[in-house]
Design a protein around this motif. Structure first.
Motif, PDB file in Angstrom:
ATOM      1  N   LEU A  12       0.819  -1.242   0.128  1.00  0.00           N
ATOM      2  CA  LEU A  12      -0.061   0.083  -0.034  1.00  0.00           C
ATOM      3  C   LEU A  12       0.848   1.297  -0.074  1.00  0.00           C
ATOM      4  O   LEU A  12       0.488   2.343  -0.817  1.00  0.00           O
ATOM      5  N   SER A  13       1.961   1.180   0.815  1.00  0.00           N
ATOM      6  CA  SER A  13       2.848   2.431   0.838  1.00  0.00           C
ATOM      7  C   SER A  13       3.402   2.759  -0.337  1.00  0.00           C
ATOM      8  O   SER A  13       3.642   3.879  -1.028  1.00  0.00           O
ATOM      9  N   ASP A  14       3.978   1.481  -1.187  1.00  0.00           N
ATOM     10  CA  ASP A  14       4.747   1.700  -2.422  1.00  0.00           C
ATOM     11  C   ASP A  14       3.784   2.159  -3.451  1.00  0.00           C
ATOM     12  O   ASP A  14       3.967   3.024  -4.243  1.00  0.00           O
ATOM     13  N   ALA A  15       2.560   1.664  -3.423  1.00  0.00           N
ATOM     14  CA  ALA A  15       1.429   2.293  -4.294  1.00  0.00           C
ATOM     15  C   ALA A  15       1.170   3.580  -4.176  1.00  0.00           C
ATOM     16  O   ALA A  15       0.881   4.469  -5.246  1.00  0.00           O
ATOM     17  N   TRP A  16       0.823   3.968  -2.925  1.00  0.00           N
ATOM     18  CA  TRP A  16       0.633   5.357  -2.687  1.00  0.00           C
ATOM     19  C   TRP A  16       1.745   6.353  -3.228  1.00  0.00           C
ATOM     20  O   TRP A  16       1.427   7.537  -3.640  1.00  0.00           O
ATOM     21  N   LYS A  17       3.107   5.773  -2.694  1.00  0.00           N
ATOM     22  CA  LYS A  17       4.105   6.608  -3.422  1.00  0.00           C
ATOM     23  C   LYS A  17       4.136   6.790  -4.970  1.00  0.00           C
ATOM     24  O   LYS A  17       4.717   7.929  -5.318  1.00  0.00           O
ATOM     25  N   THR A  18       3.948   5.842  -5.501  1.00  0.00           N
ATOM     26  CA  THR A  18       4.047   5.943  -7.192  1.00  0.00           C
ATOM     27  C   THR A  18       2.812   6.689  -7.535  1.00  0.00           C
ATOM     28  O   THR A  18       3.126   7.578  -8.482  1.00  0.00           O
ATOM     29  N   PHE A  19       1.730   6.662  -6.662  1.00  0.00           N
ATOM     30  CA  PHE A  19       0.640   7.586  -7.257  1.00  0.00           C
ATOM     31  C   PHE A  19       0.906   8.985  -6.955  1.00  0.00           C
ATOM     32  O   PHE A  19       0.763   9.852  -7.868  1.00  0.00           O
ATOM     33  N   CYS A  20       1.577   9.349  -5.932  1.00  0.00           N
ATOM     34  CA  CYS A  20       1.934  10.789  -5.701  1.00  0.00           C
ATOM     35  C   CYS A  20       3.121  11.038  -6.708  1.00  0.00           C
ATOM     36  O   CYS A  20       3.068  12.430  -7.203  1.00  0.00           O
ATOM     37  N   GLU A  21       4.067  10.173  -7.079  1.00  0.00           N
ATOM     38  CA  GLU A  21       4.918  10.729  -7.895  1.00  0.00           C
ATOM     39  C   GLU A  21       4.499  10.701  -9.412  1.00  0.00           C
ATOM     40  O   GLU A  21       4.785  11.616 -10.044  1.00  0.00           O
ATOM     41  N   ARG A  22       3.243  10.190  -9.656  1.00  0.00           N
ATOM     42  CA  ARG A  22       2.754  10.238 -11.119  1.00  0.00           C
ATOM     43  C   ARG A  22       1.716  11.731 -10.923  1.00  0.00           C
ATOM     44  O   ARG A  22       1.768  12.360 -12.016  1.00  0.00           O
ATOM     45  N   LEU A  23       1.309  12.079  -9.952  1.00  0.00           N
ATOM     46  CA  LEU A  23       0.630  13.242  -9.577  1.00  0.00           C
ATOM     47  C   LEU A  23       1.436  14.590 -10.010  1.00  0.00           C
ATOM     48  O   LEU A  23       1.208  15.400 -10.522  1.00  0.00           O
ATOM     49  N   GLN A  24       2.638  14.200  -9.361  1.00  0.00           N
ATOM     50  CA  GLN A  24       3.662  15.107  -9.401  1.00  0.00           C
ATOM     51  C   GLN A  24       4.004  15.562 -11.001  1.00  0.00           C
ATOM     52  O   GLN A  24       4.117  16.556 -11.566  1.00  0.00           O
ATOM     53  N   ALA A  25       4.186  14.249 -11.843  1.00  0.00           N
ATOM     54  CA  ALA A  25       4.546  14.416 -13.024  1.00  0.00           C
ATOM     55  C   ALA A  25       3.794  15.015 -13.698  1.00  0.00           C
ATOM     56  O   ALA A  25       3.805  15.856 -14.804  1.00  0.00           O
ATOM     57  N   ALA A  26       2.098  14.646 -13.539  1.00  0.00           N
ATOM     58  CA  ALA A  26       1.057  15.178 -14.048  1.00  0.00           C
ATOM     59  C   ALA A  26       1.120  16.815 -13.927  1.00  0.00           C
ATOM     60  O   ALA A  26       0.829  17.676 -14.996  1.00  0.00           O
ATOM     61  N   GLY A  27       1.350  17.085 -12.713  1.00  0.00           N
ATOM     62  CA  GLY A  27       1.446  18.843 -12.619  1.00  0.00           C
ATOM     63  C   GLY A  27       2.389  19.314 -13.485  1.00  0.00           C
ATOM     64  O   GLY A  27       2.140  20.519 -13.821  1.00  0.00           O
ATOM     65  N   GLU A  28       3.535  18.698 -13.699  1.00  0.00           N
ATOM     66  CA  GLU A  28       4.683  19.168 -14.555  1.00  0.00           C
ATOM     67  C   GLU A  28       3.936  19.683 -15.961  1.00  0.00           C
ATOM     68  O   GLU A  28       4.539  20.624 -16.796  1.00  0.00           O
ATOM     69  N   LEU A 216      -7.173  -1.226  -3.397  1.00  0.00           N
ATOM     70  CA  LEU A 216      -6.585  -0.075  -3.700  1.00  0.00           C
ATOM     71  C   LEU A 216      -5.396  -0.053  -3.962  1.00  0.00           C
ATOM     72  O   LEU A 216      -5.146   1.068  -4.848  1.00  0.00           O
ATOM     73  N   VAL A 217      -4.492  -0.722  -4.101  1.00  0.00           N
ATOM     74  CA  VAL A 217      -3.200  -0.865  -4.749  1.00  0.00           C
ATOM     75  C   VAL A 217      -3.654  -0.652  -6.215  1.00  0.00           C
ATOM     76  O   VAL A 217      -2.980   0.074  -7.207  1.00  0.00           O
ATOM     77  N   GLN A 218      -4.503  -1.594  -6.847  1.00  0.00           N
ATOM     78  CA  GLN A 218      -5.072  -1.483  -8.338  1.00  0.00           C
ATOM     79  C   GLN A 218      -5.579  -0.110  -8.475  1.00  0.00           C
ATOM     80  O   GLN A 218      -5.199   0.625  -9.919  1.00  0.00           O
ATOM     81  N   ALA A 219      -6.191   0.324  -7.836  1.00  0.00           N
ATOM     82  CA  ALA A 219      -6.885   1.567  -8.043  1.00  0.00           C
ATOM     83  C   ALA A 219      -5.886   2.763  -7.860  1.00  0.00           C
ATOM     84  O   ALA A 219      -6.219   3.609  -8.874  1.00  0.00           O
ATOM     85  N   MET A 220      -5.012   2.855  -7.040  1.00  0.00           N
ATOM     86  CA  MET A 220      -3.914   3.779  -6.958  1.00  0.00           C
ATOM     87  C   MET A 220      -3.090   3.670  -8.215  1.00  0.00           C
ATOM     88  O   MET A 220      -2.813   4.925  -9.057  1.00  0.00           O
ATOM     89  N   ASP A 221      -2.724   2.537  -8.883  1.00  0.00           N
ATOM     90  CA  ASP A 221      -2.398   2.445 -10.088  1.00  0.00           C
ATOM     91  C   ASP A 221      -3.134   3.109 -11.394  1.00  0.00           C
ATOM     92  O   ASP A 221      -2.639   3.827 -12.214  1.00  0.00           O
ATOM     93  N   TRP A 222      -4.215   2.615 -11.359  1.00  0.00           N
ATOM     94  CA  TRP A 222      -5.090   3.219 -12.367  1.00  0.00           C
ATOM     95  C   TRP A 222      -5.216   4.687 -12.527  1.00  0.00           C
ATOM     96  O   TRP A 222      -5.117   5.607 -13.198  1.00  0.00           O
ATOM     97  N   ALA A 223      -5.577   5.324 -11.152  1.00  0.00           N
ATOM     98  CA  ALA A 223      -5.668   6.672 -11.040  1.00  0.00           C
ATOM     99  C   ALA A 223      -4.470   7.381 -11.307  1.00  0.00           C
ATOM    100  O   ALA A 223      -4.512   8.267 -12.098  1.00  0.00           O
TER     101      ALA A 223
END
Length: 411
Positions: A12-28, A216-223
């Protein structure tokens, strides 16, 4: 950090970290070259991202279980996505090809209604080497039903079955690859009532199971993939696929691009024009008035509809004035020019105008003329319909009330 309480904590922690990194990349992607470096454009891009951040887990988790389907409004006055048109109301529901579903509702009086079963989503657009548009788009229409094909009761009530054996005219077939329902309502007049619909699986007999860590892991990846796709594909994907031309500005292409067969199942022909206006310029777009139902709608750089709740950013036949020579003239300008058919830029220096011809594949020829804002009167026919400030206020109030009715807004 030590993970001692649950065997799933690390995942779960790894998936959330990856999601946050993708959100950061989306913001760029807000700062991409296609988005002008002006305060309004930058702010609108971040708003586009946050609007879709708000629905990322609605799509990837809350409505994702196909055995417990939900109709989800993925675009509206406060959420823009996918080249949404101001006079369409959009919903989707995740489904599968094994279950049988029932939509119960009332047809309302919207001029256009289309319900489509969407099939597999290929990696590349059919017949091309171009990758498909981001989720939840890019899938292929399989079957569709239009509002005029629905059999309704005297009061507009209806039941529509999806999947399983054929059940009369109010039925849509599915295939093993079916994955989504796509529902669109198109409005012409402000007093049209929206269709109201709800969906269920016909043999549902148990509660929806609680979400698991794997869910949740799958949802974080999709999101995360969804958000990077949203910000990466707009406006880049339609520019690459030929859906819009960012070079030849202020003019519609002579022929509509895209997949005619898929467009026919969606009940439309659509064409885009990229526009750019300096502060002292205006753009006149004209075409012959014609029978049928069409829409012209303004969008921002990211193909996000402009503020159609409060601003005159779209027109349809019932709300448009036609000049005495039989032509419709739409006037794109940064401020109110006093003409009835004004399209507000919302202060943006660049954007898109999308024209849709519904229940028709006919091509509409366009002409456009870029003029100085001060020279509009000399560029338009003397009898082009004008409005007083009071009439504009009334026009905006009619829009406000009509859009609120479409979406059931309690504001």
């Amino acid at each position: 950090m030590a993970f001692r309480d649950s065997p799933d904590d690390q995942a779960l922690s790894d998936a959330w970290k990856t999601f946050c990194e993708r959100l950061q990349a989306a913001g760029e992607q807000v700062f991409k070259d296609y988005n002008p470096a002006t305060p309004l454009h930058r702010a609108d891009a971040f708003r586009f991202l946050t609007q879709n951040l708000g629905q990322a887990f609605d799509l990837s988790l809350e409505s994702k279980n196909t055995r417990f389907p939900e109709l989800h409004h993925f675009a509206g006055p406060h959420r823009k996505l996918g080249g949404d048109a101001a006079d369409f109301a959009y919903q989707q529901a995740w489904i599968d090809g094994q279950s049988v579903y029932k939509i119960t509702g009332n047809r309302g009086t919207c001029r256009f209604l289309n319900i489509t079963v969407q099939g597999p989503r290929p990696e590349k657009m059919p017949g091309t080497e171009i990758r498909s548009l981001h989720e939840p788009f890019g899938d292929i229409p399989e079957a569709n039903l239009f509002g005029h094909q629905l059999e309704c009761g005297w009061d507009g009530s209806f039941e529509l079955y999806i999947g399983g054996p054929k059940r009369g005219p109010n039925w849509l077939p599915t295939t093993p690859g079916s994955r989504k329902l796509f529902l669109r309502q198109g409005f012409d007049r402000w007093d049209e009532r929206p269709a109201t619909m709800r969906i269920e699986r016909v043999d549902m007999a148990e509660p929806r199971p609680a979400a698991t860590p794997a869910d949740l892991v799958q949802a974080m990846d999709w999101a995360g993939s969804f958000l990077t796709g949203v910000m990466g594909d707009w406006p880049d994907h339609p520019y690459i696929s030929g859906g819009a031309d960012p070079v030849n500005l202020n003019a519609f292409p002579p022929e509509p691009p895209g997949d005619a067969a898929s467009d026919k199942k969606r009940g439309r022909m659509a064409v885009n024009m990229c526009w750019a206006l300096k502060p002292d310029e205006a753009l006149i777009v004209e075409f012959n008035s014609h029978d049928g139902f069409w829409m012209a709608a303004m969008m921002g750089v990211f193909f996000n509809s402009l503020d159609y709740l409060y601003r005159p950013v779209s027109y349809t036949p019932a709300r448009t004035k036609v000049d005495s020579d039989g032509k419709v003239r739409l006037i794109i300008a940064h401020d109110d020019p006093g003409y009835h058919n004004w399209l507000d830029t919302q202060g943006f220096e660049r954007g898109n105008l999308t024209y849709r011809n519904l229940l028709s594949q006919n091509v509409t020829p366009f002409a456009s003329l870029l003029v100085k804002r001060a020279d509009l009167a000399s560029a338009l026919p003397a009898d082009s319909a004008k409005v007083t400030p009071e009439e504009r206020v009334a026009q905006l109030h009619a829009r406000f009330n009509g859009v609120r009715q479409r979406y059931g807004l309690g504001m």
